[in-house]
Motif scaffolding. Structure first.
Motif, PDB file in Angstrom:
ATOM      1  N   ARG A  88      41.393 -39.590   6.181  1.00 51.65           N
ATOM      2  CA  ARG A  88      41.088 -38.408   5.386  1.00 51.65           C
ATOM      3  C   ARG A  88      40.660 -38.784   3.968  1.00 51.65           C
ATOM      4  NH1 ARG A  88      45.495 -33.606   3.958  1.00 51.65           N
ATOM      5  NH2 ARG A  88      43.984 -31.946   3.518  1.00 51.65           N
ATOM      6  N   PHE A  89      39.605 -38.117   3.498  1.00 55.51           N
ATOM      7  CA  PHE A  89      39.162 -38.244   2.115  1.00 55.51           C
ATOM      8  C   PHE A  89      39.215 -36.869   1.456  1.00 55.51           C
ATOM      9  CE2 PHE A  89      36.773 -41.501   4.431  1.00 55.51           C
ATOM     10  CZ  PHE A  89      37.005 -42.627   3.672  1.00 55.51           C
ATOM     11  N   VAL A  90      39.643 -36.825   0.216  1.00 55.88           N
ATOM     12  CA  VAL A  90      39.466 -35.620  -0.595  1.00 55.88           C
ATOM     13  C   VAL A  90      38.481 -35.977  -1.702  1.00 55.88           C
ATOM     14  CG1 VAL A  90      41.603 -34.423  -0.075  1.00 55.88           C
ATOM     15  CG2 VAL A  90      41.606 -36.181  -1.838  1.00 55.88           C
ATOM     16  N   VAL A  91      37.499 -35.103  -1.923  1.00 50.95           N
ATOM     17  CA  VAL A  91      36.347 -35.482  -2.750  1.00 50.95           C
ATOM     18  C   VAL A  91      36.046 -34.421  -3.802  1.00 50.95           C
ATOM     19  CG1 VAL A  91      33.898 -36.101  -2.719  1.00 50.95           C
ATOM     20  CG2 VAL A  91      35.347 -36.673  -0.751  1.00 50.95           C
ATOM     21  N   GLN A  92      35.822 -34.881  -5.016  1.00 48.12           N
ATOM     22  CA  GLN A  92      35.286 -34.045  -6.079  1.00 48.12           C
ATOM     23  C   GLN A  92      33.838 -34.432  -6.308  1.00 48.12           C
ATOM     24  OE1 GLN A  92      36.212 -31.505  -7.995  1.00 48.12           O
ATOM     25  NE2 GLN A  92      34.402 -31.583  -9.266  1.00 48.12           N
ATOM     26  N   ALA A  93      32.918 -33.477  -6.278  1.00 45.08           N
ATOM     27  CA  ALA A  93      31.498 -33.750  -6.536  1.00 45.08           C
ATOM     28  C   ALA A  93      31.187 -33.476  -8.002  1.00 45.08           C
ATOM     29  CB  ALA A  93      30.631 -32.875  -5.635  1.00 45.08           C
ATOM     30  N   LYS A  94      30.359 -34.343  -8.576  1.00 41.00           N
ATOM     31  CA  LYS A  94      30.007 -34.174  -9.982  1.00 41.00           C
ATOM     32  C   LYS A  94      28.547 -34.556 -10.204  1.00 41.00           C
ATOM     33  CE  LYS A  94      32.458 -33.004 -12.458  1.00 41.00           C
ATOM     34  NZ  LYS A  94      32.734 -31.626 -12.924  1.00 41.00           N
ATOM     35  N   TYR A 130      35.081 -39.589  -5.666  1.00 46.00           N
ATOM     36  CA  TYR A 130      34.095 -38.780  -6.380  1.00 46.00           C
ATOM     37  C   TYR A 130      32.751 -39.016  -5.736  1.00 46.00           C
ATOM     38  CZ  TYR A 130      36.647 -36.780 -10.314  1.00 46.00           C
ATOM     39  OH  TYR A 130      37.491 -36.013 -11.083  1.00 46.00           O
ATOM     40  N   PHE A 131      32.023 -37.931  -5.420  1.00 46.04           N
ATOM     41  CA  PHE A 131      30.613 -38.006  -5.078  1.00 46.04           C
ATOM     42  C   PHE A 131      29.841 -37.713  -6.371  1.00 46.04           C
ATOM     43  CE2 PHE A 131      30.790 -36.733  -0.273  1.00 46.04           C
ATOM     44  CZ  PHE A 131      31.417 -37.927   0.003  1.00 46.04           C
ATOM     45  N   LEU A 132      28.945 -38.615  -6.755  1.00 43.98           N
ATOM     46  CA  LEU A 132      28.190 -38.462  -7.989  1.00 43.98           C
ATOM     47  C   LEU A 132      26.722 -38.217  -7.666  1.00 43.98           C
ATOM     48  CD1 LEU A 132      29.862 -41.414  -9.930  1.00 43.98           C
ATOM     49  CD2 LEU A 132      30.427 -38.985 -10.078  1.00 43.98           C
ATOM     50  N   TYR A 133      26.175 -37.109  -8.201  1.00 46.86           N
ATOM     51  CA  TYR A 133      24.795 -36.721  -7.948  1.00 46.86           C
ATOM     52  C   TYR A 133      23.970 -37.015  -9.200  1.00 46.86           C
ATOM     53  CZ  TYR A 133      27.166 -33.783  -4.406  1.00 46.86           C
ATOM     54  OH  TYR A 133      27.952 -33.314  -3.374  1.00 46.86           O
ATOM     55  N   GLN A 134      22.833 -37.727  -9.045  1.00 46.35           N
ATOM     56  CA  GLN A 134      22.032 -38.065 -10.205  1.00 46.35           C
ATOM     57  C   GLN A 134      20.617 -38.500  -9.822  1.00 46.35           C
ATOM     58  OE1 GLN A 134      25.278 -40.274 -10.269  1.00 46.35           O
ATOM     59  NE2 GLN A 134      24.388 -40.942  -8.333  1.00 46.35           N
ATOM     60  N   TYR A 135      19.737 -38.415 -10.793  1.00 49.64           N
ATOM     61  CA  TYR A 135      18.391 -38.977 -10.660  1.00 49.64           C
ATOM     62  C   TYR A 135      18.256 -40.016 -11.769  1.00 49.64           C
ATOM     63  CZ  TYR A 135      13.311 -39.423 -10.598  1.00 49.64           C
ATOM     64  OH  TYR A 135      12.023 -39.915 -10.530  1.00 49.64           O
ATOM     65  N   ILE A 136      18.305 -41.296 -11.388  1.00 47.88           N
ATOM     66  CA  ILE A 136      18.207 -42.380 -12.366  1.00 47.88           C
ATOM     67  C   ILE A 136      16.789 -42.938 -12.354  1.00 47.88           C
ATOM     68  CG2 ILE A 136      19.071 -44.633 -13.086  1.00 47.88           C
ATOM     69  CD1 ILE A 136      21.102 -42.409 -13.394  1.00 47.88           C
ATOM     70  N   ASN A 137      16.119 -42.833 -13.490  1.00 50.14           N
ATOM     71  CA  ASN A 137      14.746 -43.315 -13.625  1.00 50.14           C
ATOM     72  C   ASN A 137      14.784 -44.699 -14.288  1.00 50.14           C
ATOM     73  OD1 ASN A 137      11.997 -43.510 -13.716  1.00 50.14           O
ATOM     74  ND2 ASN A 137      11.735 -42.121 -15.453  1.00 50.14           N
ATOM     75  N   ASP A 138      15.032 -45.716 -13.479  1.00 50.90           N
ATOM     76  CA  ASP A 138      15.210 -47.067 -14.018  1.00 50.90           C
ATOM     77  C   ASP A 138      14.672 -48.084 -13.013  1.00 50.90           C
ATOM     78  OD1 ASP A 138      16.082 -49.529 -14.952  1.00 50.90           O
ATOM     79  OD2 ASP A 138      17.989 -48.734 -15.705  1.00 50.90           O
ATOM     80  N   LYS A 139      13.619 -48.819 -13.407  1.00 53.06           N
ATOM     81  CA  LYS A 139      12.996 -49.790 -12.501  1.00 53.06           C
ATOM     82  C   LYS A 139      13.910 -50.974 -12.196  1.00 53.06           C
ATOM     83  CE  LYS A 139       8.266 -48.656 -13.922  1.00 53.06           C
ATOM     84  NZ  LYS A 139       7.005 -49.172 -14.536  1.00 53.06           N
ATOM     85  N   LYS A 140      14.916 -51.195 -13.035  1.00 62.11           N
ATOM     86  CA  LYS A 140      15.830 -52.322 -12.847  1.00 62.11           C
ATOM     87  C   LYS A 140      17.160 -51.896 -12.223  1.00 62.11           C
ATOM     88  CE  LYS A 140      13.963 -55.077 -16.655  1.00 62.11           C
ATOM     89  NZ  LYS A 140      14.283 -55.787 -17.929  1.00 62.11           N
ATOM     90  N   PHE A 161      29.254 -42.834  -4.364  1.00 65.84           N
ATOM     91  CA  PHE A 161      30.681 -42.492  -4.313  1.00 65.84           C
ATOM     92  C   PHE A 161      31.499 -43.605  -4.942  1.00 65.84           C
ATOM     93  CE2 PHE A 161      29.876 -44.861  -0.446  1.00 65.84           C
ATOM     94  CZ  PHE A 161      31.015 -45.631  -0.237  1.00 65.84           C
ATOM     95  N   THR A 162      32.622 -43.209  -5.517  1.00 66.87           N
ATOM     96  CA  THR A 162      33.537 -44.161  -6.130  1.00 66.87           C
ATOM     97  C   THR A 162      34.951 -43.621  -6.017  1.00 66.87           C
ATOM     98  OG1 THR A 162      33.955 -45.485  -8.125  1.00 66.87           O
ATOM     99  CG2 THR A 162      33.434 -43.160  -8.465  1.00 66.87           C
ATOM    100  N   SER A 163      35.912 -44.492  -6.177  1.00 64.30           N
ATOM    101  CA  SER A 163      37.313 -44.081  -6.139  1.00 64.30           C
ATOM    102  C   SER A 163      37.640 -43.200  -7.344  1.00 64.30           C
ATOM    103  CB  SER A 163      38.206 -45.319  -6.139  1.00 64.30           C
ATOM    104  OG  SER A 163      39.537 -44.981  -6.460  1.00 64.30           O
ATOM    105  N   ALA A 164      38.439 -42.170  -7.128  1.00 61.30           N
ATOM    106  CA  ALA A 164      38.888 -41.336  -8.245  1.00 61.30           C
ATOM    107  C   ALA A 164      39.754 -42.147  -9.208  1.00 61.30           C
ATOM    108  CB  ALA A 164      39.662 -40.133  -7.715  1.00 61.30           C
TER     109      ALA A 164
END
Length: 297
Positions: A88-94, A130-140, A161-164
């Motif tokens: 079981r996982f409990v998840v916070q989205a951000k 944690y589920f992390l939502y993002q658009y990263i504009n980085d060629k590296k 995703f990462t550990s809380a």
């Protein structure tokens, strides 16, 4: 688990590609279009996981329509095998907002983070993510943060995703940049060892969502047995340097999960916005394939 794992991986990759396009920040002199909010990405994730049921995997997704501010928990996720044992996982989205740089900080509520960890630590009933939502504009981006993944593409960074416990540590140190959460300082190339995240839950490890495809109760048990062997061989020094692997295998069925957690109690301190139950149910699949083979003979 190979069939289940492959289908889940394809679904999570598809979701990440869709999210990447939706989260793009389009900002010019003529146009200033903000990215979509986190609830929209969560809905896409739920919908795509639900469609796994069309491919022979038992999936149950349900929106429980709870005020997130009360619980701090967006997803209650159960992953099982043969409908007998689950993790079981409990998840916070951000969401990362309209930031596109790895050096910008997330805005994450400390109280919410503490709350999800408090729930998860109760009898080790769940692992907090944690589920992390993002658009990263980085060629590296791959070079600096995901070089250990040979097949990584920037689109895969749209949902990580990462550990809380990692987030809790970053909050205490005032370090909430994408680059800090996703430091990923691995010594060697990735060998599908996703369990490093859970074994080192307070480390700066943030991974693309699709890597969750390899999680299963049997592999958790295998890893727990490995740790148990280390304990026996290293004795006191193991207990001094290592924590227990933070998972409980739940001996429960999907029906029992839904009956117990599928309806929220408005008076409870801990409720969930959405519940997801994924069960490979390979006994059914194997039996179906056996009958097909008999017909084709």
């Amino acid at each position: 688990m190979d069939i289940h794992s492959d289908l889940l991986k394809k679904t999570l990759l598809k979701t990440s590609n869709i999210a990447y396009e939706m989260l793009e920040v389009f900002n010019t002199k003529e146009n200033n279009i903000r990215q979509v909010h986190e609830d929209a990405i969560s809905s896409i994730l739920l919908k795509n996981i639900a469609k796994l049921s069309e491919k022979g995997i038992f999936v149950k997704t349900k929106s429980l329509e709870v005020n997130e501010g009360k619980t701090g928990i967006d997803f209650d996720i159960w992953i099982g095998e043969d409908d007998k044992k689950y993790i079981r996982f409990v998840v916070q989205a951000k969401s990362f907002g309209n930031n596109t740089s790895v050096d910008k900080k997330y805005k994450i509520d400390e109280e919410q983070c503490d709350k999800i960890i408090k729930f998860a630590k109760t009898n080790h009933t769940a692992f907090p993510l944690y589920f992390l939502y993002q658009y990263i504009n980085d060629k590296k981006l791959k070079t600096n943060h995901f070089s250990f993944l040979e097949d990584f593409e920037n689109e895969h960074s749209s949902i990580t995703f990462t550990s809380a416990l990692n987030i809790q540590k970053q909050i205490s140190e005032n370090k909430l940049k994408f680059s800090e959460i996703h430091e990923n300082d691995f010594e060697s190339n990735w060998k599908n060892d996703i369990y490093k995240l859970f074994e080192k839950s307070k480390e700066n490890i943030g991974l693309p969502l699709y890597l969750l495809h390899d999680i299963s109760p049997s592999k958790i048990e295998k890893f727990q047995n490995l740790i148990s062997t280390k304990k026996n061989s290293l004795g006191f020094f193991f207990f001094f340097f290592f924590e227990d692997f933070p998972f409980e295998i739940h001996n429960i069925t999907s029906k029992q999960i839904e009956e117990k957690y599928g309806e929220n109690n408005s008076e409870s301190e801990f409720n969930f916005k959405n519940i997801i139950i994924i069960n490979d149910d390979f006994k059914t699949i194997r039996e179906r394939n056996r009958k097909i083979d008999e017909i084709l003979k």
